[in-house]
Design an enzyme around this catalytic site. Sequence first.
Site, short mmCIF file in Angstrom:
data_model
loop_
_atom_site.label_atom_id
_atom_site.label_comp_id
_atom_site.label_asym_id
_atom_site.label_seq_id
_atom_site.Cartn_x
_atom_site.Cartn_y
_atom_site.Cartn_z
N SER A 113 -36.22 -74.42 32.28
CA SER A 113 -36.00 -73.06 31.67
C SER A 113 -36.26 -72.66 30.45
O SER A 113 -37.23 -73.20 29.85
CB SER A 113 -34.74 -72.26 32.10
OG SER A 113 -34.47 -71.05 31.70
N HIS A 114 -35.06 -72.31 29.60
CA HIS A 114 -35.19 -72.41 27.94
C HIS A 114 -34.95 -73.47 27.23
O HIS A 114 -34.80 -73.58 25.99
CB HIS A 114 -34.23 -71.26 27.93
CG HIS A 114 -32.73 -71.78 28.26
ND1 HIS A 114 -32.54 -71.46 29.68
CD2 HIS A 114 -31.78 -72.00 27.73
CE1 HIS A 114 -31.19 -71.89 29.91
NE2 HIS A 114 -30.97 -72.13 28.81
N LYS A 126 -35.56 -77.62 41.00
CA LYS A 126 -34.75 -76.69 41.48
C LYS A 126 -35.22 -76.31 42.91
O LYS A 126 -36.62 -76.15 43.15
CB LYS A 126 -34.68 -75.60 40.87
CG LYS A 126 -33.76 -74.49 41.35
CD LYS A 126 -33.50 -73.30 40.54
CE LYS A 126 -34.62 -72.33 40.30
NZ LYS A 126 -34.11 -71.19 39.76
N ASP A 277 -38.92 -66.72 28.25
CA ASP A 277 -38.48 -68.07 27.98
C ASP A 277 -39.55 -69.15 28.83
O ASP A 277 -40.75 -68.95 28.97
CB ASP A 277 -37.16 -68.36 28.45
CG ASP A 277 -37.10 -68.49 29.88
OD1 ASP A 277 -37.85 -67.71 30.65
OD2 ASP A 277 -35.99 -68.96 30.43
N ASP A 279 -39.84 -70.79 31.39
CA ASP A 279 -40.30 -70.56 32.76
C ASP A 279 -40.65 -68.80 33.15
O ASP A 279 -40.67 -68.55 34.27
CB ASP A 279 -39.51 -71.06 33.78
CG ASP A 279 -38.12 -70.65 33.86
OD1 ASP A 279 -37.59 -70.03 32.63
OD2 ASP A 279 -37.34 -70.65 34.92
N ASP A 281 -38.66 -66.41 33.32
CA ASP A 281 -37.61 -65.55 34.13
C ASP A 281 -36.73 -64.68 33.27
O ASP A 281 -36.13 -63.67 33.36
CB ASP A 281 -36.87 -66.28 35.04
CG ASP A 281 -36.17 -67.53 34.60
OD1 ASP A 281 -36.26 -67.66 33.26
OD2 ASP A 281 -35.33 -68.11 35.20
N ARG A 282 -36.60 -65.39 31.85
CA ARG A 282 -35.59 -64.48 30.90
C ARG A 282 -36.66 -63.47 29.99
O ARG A 282 -37.66 -63.38 29.85
CB ARG A 282 -35.09 -65.40 29.97
CG ARG A 282 -34.15 -66.39 30.45
CD ARG A 282 -33.25 -67.11 29.47
NE ARG A 282 -32.04 -68.13 30.33
CZ ARG A 282 -31.30 -68.36 29.73
NH1 ARG A 282 -31.00 -68.29 28.47
NH2 ARG A 282 -30.39 -68.99 30.51
N THR A 344 -21.58 -66.84 37.08
CA THR A 344 -22.85 -67.17 36.41
C THR A 344 -23.86 -67.85 37.36
O THR A 344 -23.45 -68.72 37.96
CB THR A 344 -22.42 -67.58 35.11
OG1 THR A 344 -21.35 -66.97 34.42
CG2 THR A 344 -23.52 -68.06 34.34
N GLU A 363 -27.82 -60.45 33.74
CA GLU A 363 -26.90 -61.43 33.43
C GLU A 363 -27.14 -61.27 31.85
O GLU A 363 -27.96 -60.93 31.44
CB GLU A 363 -26.90 -62.87 33.78
CG GLU A 363 -26.89 -63.31 35.20
CD GLU A 363 -26.90 -64.73 35.28
OE1 GLU A 363 -25.71 -65.46 35.23
OE2 GLU A 363 -28.21 -65.39 35.52
N GLU A 364 -25.86 -61.53 31.10
CA GLU A 364 -25.85 -61.56 29.62
C GLU A 364 -26.90 -62.52 28.80
O GLU A 364 -27.07 -62.26 27.82
CB GLU A 364 -24.46 -61.55 29.16
CG GLU A 364 -23.84 -62.86 29.74
CD GLU A 364 -24.50 -64.12 29.05
OE1 GLU A 364 -24.73 -64.18 27.89
OE2 GLU A 364 -24.51 -65.07 29.69
N SER A 365 -27.21 -63.40 29.84
CA SER A 365 -28.03 -64.49 29.10
C SER A 365 -29.43 -64.07 29.31
O SER A 365 -30.44 -64.98 29.67
CB SER A 365 -27.73 -65.76 29.85
OG SER A 365 -27.84 -65.44 31.20
N LYS A 376 -34.80 -63.71 38.40
CA LYS A 376 -34.79 -63.08 37.15
C LYS A 376 -36.39 -63.05 36.87
O LYS A 376 -37.08 -63.92 37.16
CB LYS A 376 -33.90 -63.29 36.26
CG LYS A 376 -33.83 -64.81 35.65
CD LYS A 376 -32.62 -64.99 34.87
CE LYS A 376 -32.63 -66.27 34.23
NZ LYS A 376 -31.60 -67.16 34.87
N ARG A 496 -18.76 -71.72 26.26
CA ARG A 496 -19.42 -70.63 26.05
C ARG A 496 -18.35 -69.80 26.10
O ARG A 496 -17.29 -69.58 26.88
CB ARG A 496 -20.38 -69.89 27.00
CG ARG A 496 -21.55 -70.92 27.39
CD ARG A 496 -22.71 -70.15 28.14
NE ARG A 496 -23.88 -71.10 28.38
CZ ARG A 496 -24.66 -71.55 27.76
NH1 ARG A 496 -24.67 -71.61 26.45
NH2 ARG A 496 -25.57 -72.15 28.31
#
Length: 543
Positions: A113-114, A126, A277, A279, A281-282, A344, A363-365, A376, A496
């Site tokens: 991811s990020h 995954k 990001d 991949d 998705d963000r 989460t 999500e907040e992320s 996402k 976090r």
Amino acid sequence: MSYITRPATPFLDQRPGTSGLRKRVDVFQQPGYLDNFVQALFDVLPDAGGKTLVVGGDGRYFNRVAIQIILRMAAAKGYARVLVGRDGILSTPALSAVIRRRGASGGIVLSASHNPGGADGDFGIKYNIANGGPAPEAVTEAIYRRSRDISMIHAVEAADLPLDSLGTHHLLHTRIEIIDPVADYAEVLRGLFDFDAIRGLFQRGFRLRLDTMWAVGGPYARTLLEGELGAPPGTVVHGQSLEDFGGLHPDPNPANAIDLIEHLRAPDAPDMGAATDGDADRNMIVGRNFVVSPSDSLAVLAAHATRIPGYKAGLAGVARSMPTSTAIDRVARKLGIACYETPTGWKYFGNLLDAGKVTLCGEESYGTGSDHIREKDGLWAVLFWLNLIAVTGESVESLVRSLWREHGRCVYSRHDYEGIPTDQADALMRDLRSSLPRWKGQVLAGEPVIIADDFSYTDPTDGSTSERQGVRIVLQGGSRVVFRLSGTGTQGATLRIYLEHHEPDPARHDLPAQEALAPLVAVAEHVARVKHWTGMSAPSVMT
Ligand code: G1P
Ligand code: ZN
């Protein structure tokens, strides 16, 4: 070409976290490490005869090596067909779209991811199930258990396949199809948004700066935005997909996408900025000199969803992860629809989406998405905003300000303490958990504590329960502090701390978030004694 079976020694550290197994590249480079995990996965899955598997990744370092290993093992598992994105590329949302459109039984996403990439960076793997979404915890735990007693690896003996052009190959009885990584995904988005309206927006001179951070979003964004939607060339920046993301940290938040933030602050700033990001998705959405918090972005999309063709029938319901702000809850209340609160991680949304209980979630992320896929989706969020701006004629900032005017502002921030030695982070959480009975009813930051607990979630569709999903201290007025340890990091532990305060008074909407949240930061320190346990007196990152 023939089947081969090799003895294997299990690795004991292959428990998937929030989003699959993530480790440093050199961990994955140990001989047999990836093979061990993939074998565990294949051992847990039922027979693959007649079935289709999708494989692709975000193109980071080790992606190509991993794909060749997986293809040889998938053939031994007996898949009828494996679909692989050209060059081994599939963004996470695109992989989800391919699974769903092609009726695959599942897919393997290669991404961290990020997290930074390159030989010194991270890698990840995954498994996604037939609905296109991340495998639920029961499956990931079964894979983990199996990974600890693998004794044999099954593969076929074959040369590497060429991944760089579309075509069909065979590995024994398995057909390997190299597919266009963008086509299926683009088709899904065409069915949701008013492409003509977005095209019109660009024709009228609307300027977007989309920073894909040298990651996999680049090829998708260029094809769709600069290709099909008529955005001027140069709209997509850092658009080439590089194995090491150009040394950048491909995490779309104001700390890492600082270049984008500066462009949106400049006197000749474009109308809208966005970033995706590693991949893709963000997403982060930025207006002129105005950063949109992901929780607000989700709430704005929900509030206006019926103006978008794909959602004009209305939303069945919405969902957010527990630490995400309650802005969306307020919108849902007004719309008269349900709002679910999950732990989460995107995997918890899958069942709700499958059951038709929710249409939008986030999500907040910096993650937002809908029932069009089961991940996402960064570019989806960008197109949603563009479509919304095209039909309302409003700016990014004015859309967010109307949300605040109507529902009050959920002032929000996340403070991350990175690189804490694991035993210290565990001790902090243990101490915090054991202190919980003490806080209920006490007055903190001038308000009584109404909830002091460790969040636990029971899935309303299958009754499965996930416990210890984050410690919450909730005050009477709704302000909250949430604590949890990251499940995606690869070095030490990351604590976090999520802070939320609801501000109904418009005169106070422009107070800087950190200032408005200062009393809650003090509450966090008071209850968790972060300095004592970590030696750190300030967070490493604030978003
Ligand atoms: C982080 C985010 C979480 C997201 C996950 C995968 O997980 O906080 O919302 O679903 O990455 O993108 P964490 O590191 O907090 O476990
Ligand atoms: Zn991602």
